[in-house]
Design a protein around this motif. Structure first.
Motif, PDB file in Angstrom:
ATOM      1  N   HIS A 100      79.648-106.985  95.085  1.00  0.00           N
ATOM      2  CA  HIS A 100      80.919-106.515  95.648  1.00  0.00           C
ATOM      3  C   HIS A 100      81.902-107.691  95.606  1.00  0.00           C
ATOM      4  N   ASP A 151      78.171-115.549  93.800  1.00  0.00           N
ATOM      5  CA  ASP A 151      76.871-115.479  94.459  1.00  0.00           C
ATOM      6  C   ASP A 151      75.824-114.854  93.543  1.00  0.00           C
ATOM      7  N   VAL A 204      83.732-109.782  98.511  1.00  0.00           N
ATOM      8  CA  VAL A 204      82.968-110.495  99.536  1.00  0.00           C
ATOM      9  C   VAL A 204      83.023-111.999  99.257  1.00  0.00           C
ATOM     10  N   VAL A 210      74.547-108.551  99.849  1.00  0.00           N
ATOM     11  CA  VAL A 210      75.893-108.211  99.378  1.00  0.00           C
ATOM     12  C   VAL A 210      76.622-109.520  99.081  1.00  0.00           C
ATOM     13  N   GLY A 211      77.162-109.629  97.883  1.00  0.00           N
ATOM     14  CA  GLY A 211      77.853-110.861  97.523  1.00  0.00           C
ATOM     15  C   GLY A 211      78.801-110.655  96.366  1.00  0.00           C
ATOM     16  N   GLY A 212      79.622-111.667  96.115  1.00  0.00           N
ATOM     17  CA  GLY A 212      80.579-111.622  95.029  1.00  0.00           C
ATOM     18  C   GLY A 212      79.986-112.114  93.717  1.00  0.00           C
ATOM     19  N   GLN A 226      81.707-114.398 101.508  1.00  0.00           N
ATOM     20  CA  GLN A 226      80.490-115.010 102.030  1.00  0.00           C
ATOM     21  C   GLN A 226      79.365-113.983 101.952  1.00  0.00           C
ATOM     22  N   PRO A 227      78.305-114.247 101.189  1.00  0.00           N
ATOM     23  CA  PRO A 227      77.235-113.249 101.055  1.00  0.00           C
ATOM     24  C   PRO A 227      76.543-112.980 102.384  1.00  0.00           C
ATOM     25  N   TYR A 228      76.042-111.774 102.538  1.00  0.00           N
ATOM     26  CA  TYR A 228      75.308-111.407 103.748  1.00  0.00           C
ATOM     27  C   TYR A 228      74.236-110.380 103.388  1.00  0.00           C
TER      28      TYR A 228
END
Length: 398
Positions: free
Chosen positions: A59, A82, A62, A77-79, A64-66
């Motif tokens: 995604h 990441d 985003v 979930v991360g960019g 900061q991944p989480y």
């Protein structure tokens, strides 16, 4: 796409040959139950088969991944950065891609070119700009926006998909969810044949949606569960069919349950509030809630304008509901007219109403189609015919 085959990483990557990464453009959560739920069903089956699979929801917004957990599955979930870091830092045995994009494919080509890929082709990511014409009808601005994307997003995306379908520069296999979609949409639109094709539909789980023999009364109970985010789902035709039925003498002996969620919901269903025998409610439904509704209904009203398969329809069939749907796109590949359902000509709400009427006046036809629907979907879309084949394709790493 012009791949770079030399990895820029200087250090050898840690070897995790028993691990598989699944990357997708969306994944379900407690707040968005419908979001690519068909991918989640695969993940559960892979885990049950002993495949050590990780999920990465790519995604780009985003920063900061989480992580979160949905139905026992941990999702990251991360960019794009990441995701690239994960590809660079871990040697996966195989990478599974749903709704392929440049951000998903480029890091693999650049950072892990020897890692085998399996790419699923589901829909919009491999379609020419005009395929979803029905979403451009509300305003001239929508048409202008679509035409602008024709030379930007669509041209680049179709070039990427054409390369994935045909390349021998990386180890990639492509899974299409229907033969119709492969032959009549994907390959014509990208202008390439698939070098290593597989046709495997999305799974329909007969345990989640068990077949229960229907009663005569069930043929009078009509169910619609659909997203309301696009005109693709033809919910306006569902409403028009119910309005047409309201003019027929037996209408008060029928009941309708309409469920769904999306920005088009309120406007689309507004005409139905005039009828006491139509129960309309907006909101998400869990699979267990859908199965409960299946158990108390006999007809699934699900017209469409464009479907590469029709998963929610298949789930209803699994429960023994008779699908009343459209003779368009891939639907006839999954529903035999008067064998496992009833098909209406496209854009004909009156024909949908006629099919509901035929089931009302013919209980024998209703029961025959109900049993036929359950048999058909189990043979074609049951776990053995779908995720079982995918598991063979992925391998367990043992």
């Amino acid at each position: 796409m012009t791949p770079q085959t030399e990895s820029p990483t200087a250090e050898p990557l840690p070897d995790r040959r028993a691990d598989v990464l699944l990357v997708a453009n969306a994944y379900p959560s407690d707040q968005a139950l419908y979001r690519n739920a068909f991918i989640h069903r695969r993940v559960l089956a892979y885990l049950d088969a002993g495949i050590d699979v990780e999920v990465f929801y790519l995604h780009p917004p985003v920063a900061q991944p989480y992580d979160y957990v949905f139905d026992g599955v941990r999702v990251t979930v991360g960019g794009a950065a990441d995701y690239a870091a994960r590809i660079a830092g871990t040697r996966y045995r195989r990478i599974l891609v749903h709704f392929a994009s440049e951000d998903m494919i480029r890091p693999v080509v650049d950072l892990a070119p020897d890692t085998p890929l399996v790419v699923w082709v589901h829909g919009f990511e491999a379609e020419a700009w005009h395929r979803r014409w029905f979403n451009f009808l509300d305003s001239s601005g929508q048409i202008r926006e679509a035409l602008a994307k024709r030379e930007t997003y669509h041209a680049d995306q179709l070039e990427l998909m054409g390369w994935l379908l045909s390349t021998d520069e990386i180890d990639v296999q492509v899974v299409h969810v229907s033969e119709w979609f492969r032959r009549h949409v994907v390959e014509p639109d990208v202008g390439r044949a698939t070098r290593r094709p597989h046709v495997i539909p999305n799974v329909v789980d007969g345990h989640l949606f068990p077949y229960r023999p229907k009663t005569d009364e069930d043929r009078t109970r009509v169910l619609s569960i659909r997203p309301y985010a696009s005109h693709k789902y033809a919910n306006d035709q569902t409403v028009a069919a119910i309005v047409a039925l309201s003019e027929r003498p037996y209408f008060d002996r029928l009941s309708f349950t309409v469920r769904g969620e999306g920005p088009l919901f309120a406007e689309t269903v507004a005409p139905l509030h005039a009828f006491e025998n139509v129960d309309v409610e907006e909101g998400f439904l869990r699979q267990e809630e859908i199965a409960e509704l299946h158990a108390t209904h006999g007809v699934f009203l699900a017209p469409t304008r464009f479907d590469s398969q029709g998963v929610s329809m298949g789930e209803a069939m699994s429960s023994g509901l008779v699908p009343v749907t459209s003779d368009i796109a891939a639907i006839p590949e999954f529903v035999g007219h008067r064998e496992s359902g009833l098909l209406a000509p496209p854009e004909r709400p009156s024909a949908l109403a006629d099919h509901v009427e035929s089931l009302y006046y013919n209980p024998e036809l209703f029961h025959r189609l109900s049993a036929g629907a359950a048999r058909r979907v189990r043979a074609q879309c049951g776990p053995e015919a779908t995720v079982g084949r995918e598991i063979e394709l992925i391998g367990t790493g043992e």
